[in-house]
Design an enzyme around this catalytic site. Sequence first.
Site, PDB file in Angstrom:
ATOM      1  N   GLU A 443     -24.643  77.248  -6.820  1.00  0.00           N
ATOM      2  CA  GLU A 443     -23.311  77.844  -7.076  1.00  0.00           C
ATOM      3  C   GLU A 443     -22.310  76.809  -7.573  1.00  0.00           C
ATOM      4  O   GLU A 443     -21.120  76.899  -7.291  1.00  0.00           O
ATOM      5  CB  GLU A 443     -22.748  78.497  -5.813  1.00  0.00           C
ATOM      6  CG  GLU A 443     -23.295  79.851  -5.531  1.00  0.00           C
ATOM      7  CD  GLU A 443     -23.586  80.624  -6.780  1.00  0.00           C
ATOM      8  OE1 GLU A 443     -22.734  80.607  -7.696  1.00  0.00           O
ATOM      9  OE2 GLU A 443     -24.653  81.225  -6.886  1.00  0.00           O
TER      10      GLU A 443
HETATM   11  C1  LIG Z   1     -33.027  77.035  -4.355  1.00  0.00           C
HETATM   12  C2  LIG Z   1     -32.167  77.240  -5.552  1.00  0.00           C
HETATM   13  C3  LIG Z   1     -31.641  78.495  -5.811  1.00  0.00           C
HETATM   14  C4  LIG Z   1     -30.867  78.713  -6.941  1.00  0.00           C
HETATM   15  N1  LIG Z   1     -30.426  79.971  -7.240  1.00  0.00           N
HETATM   16  C5  LIG Z   1     -29.873  80.219  -8.464  1.00  0.00           C
HETATM   17  C6  LIG Z   1     -29.619  81.553  -8.907  1.00  0.00           C
HETATM   18  O1  LIG Z   1     -29.820  82.521  -8.163  1.00  0.00           O
HETATM   19  N2  LIG Z   1     -29.165  81.737 -10.156  1.00  0.00           N
HETATM   20  C7  LIG Z   1     -28.930  80.693 -10.997  1.00  0.00           C
HETATM   21  O2  LIG Z   1     -28.527  80.926 -12.127  1.00  0.00           O
HETATM   22  N3  LIG Z   1     -29.128  79.413 -10.609  1.00  0.00           N
HETATM   23  C8  LIG Z   1     -29.597  79.155  -9.366  1.00  0.00           C
HETATM   24  N4  LIG Z   1     -29.840  77.867  -8.968  1.00  0.00           N
HETATM   25  C9  LIG Z   1     -29.483  76.774  -9.852  1.00  0.00           C
HETATM   26  C10 LIG Z   1     -28.309  75.949  -9.347  1.00  0.00           C
HETATM   27  O3  LIG Z   1     -27.122  76.699  -9.416  1.00  0.00           O
HETATM   28  C11 LIG Z   1     -28.265  74.650 -10.172  1.00  0.00           C
HETATM   29  O4  LIG Z   1     -29.388  73.885  -9.763  1.00  0.00           O
HETATM   30  C12 LIG Z   1     -26.980  73.865  -9.971  1.00  0.00           C
HETATM   31  O5  LIG Z   1     -25.896  74.563 -10.504  1.00  0.00           O
HETATM   32  C13 LIG Z   1     -27.054  72.480 -10.633  1.00  0.00           C
HETATM   33  O6  LIG Z   1     -27.593  72.554 -11.920  1.00  0.00           O
HETATM   34  P1  LIG Z   1     -28.832  71.595 -12.306  1.00  0.00           P
HETATM   35  O7  LIG Z   1     -29.853  71.719 -11.259  1.00  0.00           O
HETATM   36  O8  LIG Z   1     -29.220  71.867 -13.701  1.00  0.00           O
HETATM   37  O9  LIG Z   1     -28.218  70.127 -12.200  1.00  0.00           O
HETATM   38  P2  LIG Z   1     -27.436  69.369 -13.366  1.00  0.00           P
HETATM   39  O10 LIG Z   1     -26.440  70.252 -13.968  1.00  0.00           O
HETATM   40  O11 LIG Z   1     -28.416  68.712 -14.247  1.00  0.00           O
HETATM   41  O12 LIG Z   1     -26.660  68.254 -12.527  1.00  0.00           O
HETATM   42  C14 LIG Z   1     -27.304  67.049 -12.049  1.00  0.00           C
HETATM   43  C15 LIG Z   1     -26.268  66.212 -11.303  1.00  0.00           C
HETATM   44  O13 LIG Z   1     -25.228  65.830 -12.215  1.00  0.00           O
HETATM   45  C16 LIG Z   1     -23.967  66.168 -11.670  1.00  0.00           C
HETATM   46  N5  LIG Z   1     -23.048  66.525 -12.754  1.00  0.00           N
HETATM   47  C17 LIG Z   1     -23.258  67.356 -13.789  1.00  0.00           C
HETATM   48  N6  LIG Z   1     -22.157  67.443 -14.552  1.00  0.00           N
HETATM   49  C18 LIG Z   1     -21.225  66.667 -13.968  1.00  0.00           C
HETATM   50  C19 LIG Z   1     -19.866  66.345 -14.260  1.00  0.00           C
HETATM   51  N7  LIG Z   1     -19.227  66.866 -15.307  1.00  0.00           N
HETATM   52  N8  LIG Z   1     -19.219  65.491 -13.431  1.00  0.00           N
HETATM   53  C20 LIG Z   1     -19.822  64.988 -12.355  1.00  0.00           C
HETATM   54  N9  LIG Z   1     -21.097  65.246 -12.029  1.00  0.00           N
HETATM   55  C21 LIG Z   1     -21.783  66.084 -12.827  1.00  0.00           C
HETATM   56  C22 LIG Z   1     -24.234  67.350 -10.757  1.00  0.00           C
HETATM   57  O14 LIG Z   1     -23.207  67.480  -9.795  1.00  0.00           O
HETATM   58  C23 LIG Z   1     -25.577  66.983 -10.166  1.00  0.00           C
HETATM   59  O15 LIG Z   1     -25.402  66.128  -9.079  1.00  0.00           O
HETATM   60  C24 LIG Z   1     -30.576  77.627  -7.810  1.00  0.00           C
HETATM   61  C25 LIG Z   1     -31.081  76.350  -7.525  1.00  0.00           C
HETATM   62  C26 LIG Z   1     -31.883  76.160  -6.426  1.00  0.00           C
HETATM   63  C27 LIG Z   1     -32.452  74.789  -6.180  1.00  0.00           C
END
Ligand SMILES: Cc1cc2nc3c(=O)[nH]c(=O)nc-3n(C[C@H](O)[C@H](O)[C@H](O)COP(=O)(O)OP(=O)(O)OC[C@H]3O[C@@H](n4cnc5c(N)ncnc54)[C@H](O)[C@@H]3O)c2cc1C
Length: 596
Positions: A443
């Site tokens: 989220e």
């Molecule tokens: C168990 C689980 C359930 C989930 N359920 C859903 C769901 O129902 N629907 C859905 O759509 N998604 C879902 N997700 C996805 C989840 O919302 C994303 O994993 C999350 O938003 C982070 O995206 P990412 O994993 O691509 O990380 P990335 O976006 O690649 O981020 C990697 C790191 O970089 C940091 N970062 C990125 N941009 C910035 C910035 N501008 N400034 C500072 N730091 C930054 C982040 O905070 C993070 O620490 C789920 C994930 C999991 C693991």
Amino acid sequence: MGQYVAPIRDMQFVLHEFLKVEEELKSLPDYAEVDADIINQVLEEGGKFTAEVLFPLNHSGDREGCKHDAATHTVTTPKGFKEAYKQYVEAGWGALACDPQYGGQGLPVVLNNSFYEMLNSANQAWTMYPGLSHGAYECLKEHGTDHQKEVYLPKLVSGEWTGTMCLTEPHCGTDLGMLRSKALPQEDGSWLITGNKIFISAGEHDMAENILHLVLARVPDAPEGSKGISLFLVPKFLPKADGSVGERNPITCGAIEEKMGIHGNSTCQMNLDGARGWIIGQPNKGLNAMFVFMNAARLGVGMQSLGLTEIAYQNALIYAKDRIQMRSLSGVKNPEMPADPIIVHPDVRRMLLTGKAYAEGARAFTSYVALQIDRELHHPDEEVRKEAADEVALLTPVIKAFITDNAWIATSEAMQVFGGHGYISEWGMEQYVRDARINLIYEGTNTIQSLDLLGRKILGDNGAKLRKFGEKIKAFVEDNGTDEAMSEFVTPLGDLGDKVTKLTMEIGMKAFQNPDEVGAACVPYLRVVGHMVYSYFFAQMAKIALAKEDSGDNFYKAKLATARFYFARLQPETATLIRQARSGSANLMALDADLF
Ligand SMILES: Cc1cc2nc3c(=O)[nH]c(=O)nc-3n(C[C@H](O)[C@H](O)[C@H](O)COP(=O)(O)OP(=O)(O)OC[C@H]3O[C@@H](n4cnc5c(N)ncnc54)[C@H](O)[C@@H]3O)c2cc1C
């Protein structure tokens, strides 16, 4: 395997004494009939359902997990999940705070909020299935066409069909502007959607007859980035004219993820191969519509962490009274036993009180915001609705990040109370820690919440929303500043309020020169704001408890002790956090990436 008893006494304190919800609800015509009896009855029944039906499935659900069948694209949830869901639907729990026009019971959000705390304490993984449906309901209710509302909302309200949010793709989670899924318009007004979504919670399961996926995708010639995203409603089975399920839509689960916690919830890779969907709202305005879902979900994640904090605390408390180990430093407390119960040891008490204070603080905070949502949606005066909406917008990222960070601390401390037994899965404590960890990530990660709070919600409107909230704190400090008995609460509250004002101005000035200053300060900044909010609520709760300290009801003594612990042991971390936030971006940015 531990136990769960819904904390009804504290919920009643928060609703009836702290928030005085009956009085508040009387000013909202839709809820004028909701009285203390109705509220207490829902709490009692909710407590029974969650403790008796859901809690017994929590540990087994974690052990068993979900199973995916690649040949049929089906997912089987852990034993008992489906039956529990049937009971939930039959009892009408999913309809509690929904609009009667679509079959809902029309009860306030603030009551549903307490019920969601219970659900999440009892079983976070299970609760995600109906929880996501509720987010889909909110989004469709606000942005759907009349036809969409007519066809889909009654099914979501009854719980016959569940919902999902399909945002994330392999190459983009935070930065949704990069998403690639495509939607092609069809002559009949529908769209064919193709793409791959990952990490979709409750994307496939066996608990309901249909699943409504809310999918973000791009229409042809959409502008690049987040301004070119549209939102689509993509049912697993296309509904027939009579509302029953028809043809299977090609949106299928390719695999489910192995993960750290919430094993009872299916985290699905979803493949869309020309799946038929219908647009929600306007083309290219999908992110805007999806924000309704995302905001509901952010509050929901805060509730997940409140639920876990409470259940972990409850079980640690039972253990601390039962487990005997060593003697009290101040002399034997239990001479008839070979050792004293570990609750005599000061540091065990520190761990327990951390959980208790974070649970009670979060309960007051989330209930307060839920009541603001009721005012935002139902108050007859537009000005009041707008003020409530501003406060909800300001506090939503704080609920998401502060409560989830605190739950990570509190569940870990609760596990520590068990010593080595906490680390052994049989006791159930390590599951709470594992389940709590995802709440800091999905989220929108807690960093993204912090950027949203400081960059958008505070600096983005020159601090107007924060000032409004600060005025409430100031008024409370002024009203109670001369009461000697309150000074131990009011003085640190007033002091922190002033510091937040100064800190915000300082970061705002620095951000004019260098936008990285916001990114460098935002995480400790959000925690400081979180503590300001808790200080305000604990001071108010302490005031009520002081007035009833000699009533003979020990509840108030305990409430006062918890408030004192909070101000003495948890709130002081703001001094360090403020130093961190003020330290600027140079200590983070000076090191060249190659030199790490
Ligand atoms: C168990 C689980 C359930 C989930 N359920 C859903 C769901 O129902 N629907 C859905 O759509 N998604 C879902 N997700 C996805 C989840 O919302 C994303 O994993 C999350 O938003 C982070 O995206 P990412 O994993 O691509 O990380 P990335 O976006 O690649 O981020 C990697 C790191 O970089 C940091 N970062 C990125 N941009 C910035 C910035 N501008 N400034 C500072 N730091 C930054 C982040 O905070 C993070 O620490 C789920 C994930 C999991 C693991």
